[in-house]
Design a protein around this motif. Sequence first.
Motif, PDB file in Angstrom:
ATOM      1  N   LEU B 380       0.923  -0.938   0.001  1.00  0.00           N
ATOM      2  CA  LEU B 380       0.156   0.098   0.026  1.00  0.00           C
ATOM      3  C   LEU B 380       0.698   1.001   0.217  1.00  0.00           C
ATOM      4  O   LEU B 380       0.354   2.261  -0.793  1.00  0.00           O
ATOM      5  N   HIS B 381       2.367   1.329   0.710  1.00  0.00           N
ATOM      6  CA  HIS B 381       2.596   2.533   1.037  1.00  0.00           C
ATOM      7  C   HIS B 381       3.218   2.567   0.116  1.00  0.00           C
ATOM      8  O   HIS B 381       3.359   4.069  -0.629  1.00  0.00           O
ATOM      9  N   THR B 382       4.011   1.955  -1.139  1.00  0.00           N
ATOM     10  CA  THR B 382       4.556   2.137  -2.175  1.00  0.00           C
ATOM     11  C   THR B 382       3.760   2.312  -3.267  1.00  0.00           C
ATOM     12  O   THR B 382       4.170   3.256  -3.935  1.00  0.00           O
ATOM     13  N   GLY B 383       2.801   1.817  -3.361  1.00  0.00           N
ATOM     14  CA  GLY B 383       1.395   1.837  -4.089  1.00  0.00           C
ATOM     15  C   GLY B 383       1.485   3.400  -3.944  1.00  0.00           C
ATOM     16  O   GLY B 383       1.652   5.022  -4.728  1.00  0.00           O
ATOM     17  N   LEU B 384       1.042   4.123  -2.648  1.00  0.00           N
ATOM     18  CA  LEU B 384       1.184   5.217  -2.639  1.00  0.00           C
ATOM     19  C   LEU B 384       2.168   6.459  -3.340  1.00  0.00           C
ATOM     20  O   LEU B 384       1.824   7.528  -3.606  1.00  0.00           O
ATOM     21  N   SER B 385       3.984   6.107  -2.439  1.00  0.00           N
ATOM     22  CA  SER B 385       4.638   6.727  -3.211  1.00  0.00           C
ATOM     23  C   SER B 385       4.610   7.159  -3.923  1.00  0.00           C
ATOM     24  O   SER B 385       4.808   8.073  -4.459  1.00  0.00           O
TER      25      SER B 385
END
Lengths: 845, 687
Positions: B380-385
């Motif tokens: 999720l956080h990689t995606g958000l980044s």
Amino acid sequence: MSDHPTASWQPMQDGNVFYRRQQSYSISGKLPNLGDCIVAGCRHGGPLAMMRNHTKLIALGRAAPIFSKSQIQVYSPAGEGLLLFSWDQAKIVRFGWAGDERLVVVNEEGVYRLYDLQGDYEQHSLGSEAAEVGIIDARIHENGLVAMTGSLQLLDVKGWEGGKPLTLANPGLSEPPLVWTVIPPDLTISRHVEVLLSVESTILTVDNLETVDQRLSRGPFTHMSPSPNGKSLALLTFSGMLWVVSTDFQRNLAEFDTGNVVADGDVRQIAWCGSDAILVIWDALALLVGPFGDTLQYFYSGPTFAITEPDGVRIIGPDVCDFVQKVPASTVSVFRPGSTSPSAILYDAWDNFSNRSPKADENIRSIRPELVVAVDEIIDAAGQEWEPLWQRRLLNAANFGKAFLDLYNPTDFVNMGKTLKVLNAVRFYEIGIPITLAQYNYLSPSNLIARLTSRNLHLLALRVSSYLSLPPDNVLKHWATAKILKSKPVPGATGKDADMTGDEEVSRGIVEKFEKLGGIGVSYADIAKKAWEVGRTGLATMLLDHEPRASDQVPLLLSMKEDRIALQKAVDSGDTDLVYHVLLHLYKRLPLGAFFRLIEDGGERLAPASKLLQVYAREQNPDMLRDFFYSDDRRVESAVLCLEEAGRMQDSAAKANSVKAAQKFFSEDKERSFEAKMMDEYGRLLAFQQQLEKETSDKIQFFGLSVDETIRVCLLNGMAKKADKIKSDFKVPDKRFWHVKLHALAGARDFEGLDAFSRSKRSPIGYEAFVRHLLEKGHPKEAATYVPRCDAPKRVDLYVECGEWRLAGKECKERNDRAKLEQLRKLSPNSMIARELDQIATSMK
Amino acid sequence: MAAPTTTAEESSPPQTGLNDVLDVSLLKEIARNSLIHALNSVNGGKTLVLDPSLAGPLSLVTEVSLLQQHGVDKMFWLEAGPLAAVTTNIVYLCRPRITWVKIIADQIKRHARESKKHTYTLLLVPRISTLVTRVLEEEGVLGDVTISSYNLQFIPIADDVISLENDNAFKEIWVDGDETAVYDASQALHSLQKLFGLFPRIVGKGDCAARLTDLLLRHTSLASNTGPETALATSVKFDSLVVIDRRVDMITPFLTQLTYEGLIDEVVGIKNCHVEVPVSLLNAPSNPAAPPSAASTSTAPAPALAKEKKRKHHLSSATDPIYAELRDLNFASVGKRLNRVARRLDDDYKARHQAQSVAQLRDFVGKLGGLQSEHQALRLHTGLSEIIVPFTRTDVFNKSLEIQQNLLASYDVPGQVAAIEELLAQGADMQLVIRLLCLASITSGGIRSKTLENIKREILQTYGYNFLPLLLSLASPPLAVLLPNPLPASTPAAVADAKYPFVALRKSLRLLLDGNESLDELENDISYVYSGYAPISVRLVQCVAQKGGVLSNPAGKQKGPEEDTDASKPAAAKVHAHPIVGFKGFEDVIASIPGKTVDVVQQGASSAGGDVSTASLLPQRDQTTITAVFFVGGCTYTEIAALRWAGRQNQGRKFLIATTGIVNGASIVEGIAGVGRAATGTKDASL
């Protein structure tokens, strides 16, 4: 030492039951001759009200106090005059007492008043119909009254709040009944009032649904009286037969022939003593008839009046106020001669103990197992005694017995001590409330305090309440209202100043007292309301100032029409809801102009109110808001309002008009020339858009777009001329125009057009913007064509971003930048490009 | 809650550990119970009609299944148009706003016309309002509706942040002049006092802060007036309440937030802790046994633009340790950190190869669940980044950052204004242009009238003339953030007095750090969150609660050899928190900022007064106290992050951040303009 308790006892039923007659007060000479008066007594040791009986002749020159015709006098049971008031209304048909010691007076015009002990009254009516036909009689019970109209209908009033009278079932009488009575709703099975009418030889029972003939044949009856618990009914027949039946007439309880009693004159009254004995009263004799027909006789020197209490009967004679009751079980148990009950032995033990007799120990030993019961019984017996001496003796005995118990909860003992202290205080003749323990427990201490305050005995009430650890709030509140009523504006004062000082004094007095006695829970608003009701507006305002809860202050201020202060207080409270409350109230009540003026004149302090009004009006009442702004010369706000409306409008003409109106408002304020100019432009834009739409025969939507968007739509639809016209008309700066056009053409993928445009003149935004925008939109190839026109140092990087590695390499070569080329080679995405770059590198030498 | 294990891992998130001292989840419990109570007051099955602006806050308090348990058969959004309810009972749950009431009245009248029998209950949040009764009366349906209230106050949105979740507070207070939000806030704070005791000291800056303090004191004195049993004792947990008026620091929200959480809010938008992300980020394709909890949250219809379906995701540090680790980091270091987490995760997975015995294998399987959820979070956080990175690379973004930095340094202001004009010409977002323009006006004390008029004209031409009210609001007194220089002669004195002394503050509050320090070095000062600028609001809090931090970087001198955060530093090295003595030492600075200053000592009722006051002045060494910081008008995620940084630098003091809502520059500007981000919603409501 006063007499032993048993001295007042008289046995009945072969010595199984005792009745006692205790003298509460000696009242010789204090009351008028009861035989000449109509009397009504209030229960629970309450006062007596009397009025001269006009049907009787009175001999003049008697010593007893007598009063003129239309006066009602109220006495305490100790014979102290509490209240005297004159009656100036139509003839009184009946008066009686409500449960909270208010005197209810019903007159023949169907009006009834409730007098409190201070002489203040509330007036209610029995309705227009009653007023027309007149009221001939009424019966008053604690929580309501039943009135008999001239047309022999019965009207029932529930409660004392002036509720609408309810007509009971039609009894179908042709003439008024001989006697009649009511059983209060809380004592009947149906929980509705029941009326008993003696008609000829029978009795009719009437409630709100039906009339039932009880089919009796022993009538007619001359007296009728329901017992205090509502279960039995005492009837006296014409022939002098006393007959007791259950109120449903199913059971015969007792019969007694009063004809055998030697007495002068007729029976004046029959009253219940508790719920099991009946007192029949002649002029100088009161005869107590027990349930089994045994009798006790009490002689008086003149006419008497009896008031039934739930646990006995109070007899007011010419000289004394007596209380007759069945001796309570606990007292019998302690004091009955020859009693061997544990409590009697315990009392005996204590007696021996205080006489230093060793028998005490023996006594205690003998009742050891039942000591708890004994102690409890003695405590209860103490409560039943009237004489403080015997109360003390009994409590001492209980205390003595208590000492022999390991674990005994002394709460009852302590409470009884406290209670007796309170009871003795209120029984004191100057106070004159001969209340018994049973009545006190039934009524609750706070009710007693309320009775004290209603007699204006505030100090005693305050002491009692602090002694019983009850909050002093109610007392203080009553005191304050009484003080306000008493303190008439300074006598002889002229002008406003004197009035003011008087108000200030009262207000200060009240506030100081409250602060001293800790009446923090008292609502100043309530007291202020009272002050306002008696017309002391200044005082009310002053008192209100001390009210910490704005939510309590504001409504009263509003009803006092202190609009400005109310609004001010609401604003100061910070409670926006309260501000709304005031605003909406005032908006409804005041003329619009005055309403606006009130807010505008408030200036800075009322600014929050003004803002809130705007929030409300913007949603709910835009017209009012327009008027408001207009009346206050708020041009800018008016203009904004117009503009907001324009934003919501669909119709183009109306919208243009609103914008024009806004422009007009702005132009009236010379500080707002910029805004006015903008609105002017807006108007022109709308007009131009309308024209555009007309030209495109409504195929393309222009109306309501911004300037830039209009340009864009023009360009997208091949109306470049029009776009240029807008540019010049609205003085759109070159830079922005170029950006807009760039975006529009790129968006339409009109690359040829874009190329032409880029060459139309030197770009004011440079060509890098072209490259970047095209890249952003995903047209790297087209973007690359603009790179050569960008600043030289940036070209290499731009080429790389366009993915044109070879051109980037070439560029390096042209600029002879070997380092950059090397860098490019390192970054190159694949070997083919790397090779090409290598080639360029080699060719550079 | 967090177990007091001392053997914290290297990578353990820098938790504040506030819960050890104060459990804010209690507030959630209260909110939930009172909702249930309110619902149960209506007997039988009911249709719930929900104010969309309440859905977010409610979802933080309760879940749909709970509502169903308490008789809610169906839920609808409160919106204009007919309402087809099956049940007899209809319960409306909304804030007391006229628009809603009119819709409700309309629906009731419609039912009456169709002669449908319903009983209506109106639950107002947070309290009953005369306004509503009046409008219902005017619409003629007052008799049909039972009105009661649902007192929704503070909602915990993180373990150290509680919020009233009122999105419009800023606009209502400073544009409309409707101070309901301030009053509600005072009541909410009073409820907090009822739970935890009186704040021993209240320190505040700004007019609204003063008003709030005044109201709070009044509530307290009323409570003690009604009787000794309602009087409150002084809190032992709190050492003070610091009230900061948003108006006092308008600069910070206008800047672009640079922490991870802040940037998500700027780019994607966080609404009531929920962020809309593509479904693929949430569902692991290879992992069908993904936790179904995420699936139970609603599926909002995708905006037309997005190719992929989007879904709301609850960002919470409680369930997502990686988020707790990342949220306060400067975005520049997020990539590095993500990389490290990924590598650690990989190592953990690889541990299975070392598993030799059955027991070791069982150990590994036991850990597998945790690893998978961590894996999921990482995705999720990689995606958000990945969503954010392209945004940070855009020309507009970088140019706007540059303008911001230059303005903060007061470098070449006319040049920056020209640059803003340039952005405008390029068609940048309206809110961005306005933000920058306001920033320029505040930092430099106004923009040259001629230039300003020009830009305003261009704004109107570009975005539409209907934004004129916005420009007027920004320039008019309570806000006054967009002013010409020199001021026209006719401006009210209030505006002239309210001139913001930014240049002086920059020096006295050490707002801007020297550019020669690299980001890593900055990382232990609060200015880290804005890459070199320390938010004024947080500096003001520091003036009260951490005076040393204002003057110099408390962690600067004792930097660990290679650690980049001070989380792992020995606790003993930290400065111990000093007692609260108001703004002492900074009086001149504080006085130079427009707005009232308040500083009140509250005495508890029952406890022996003198004893407590000395105790609060000299807190025991070992006892950790909490400083509550309340933002009137909202605060940004970045300010929260900065306060967390400040809290970590001290020992013995934690910060509890309370706010009327979470804001950012965009939400403020768009709120005033009245063009909120497109609200999504279906007829059938869900949380």
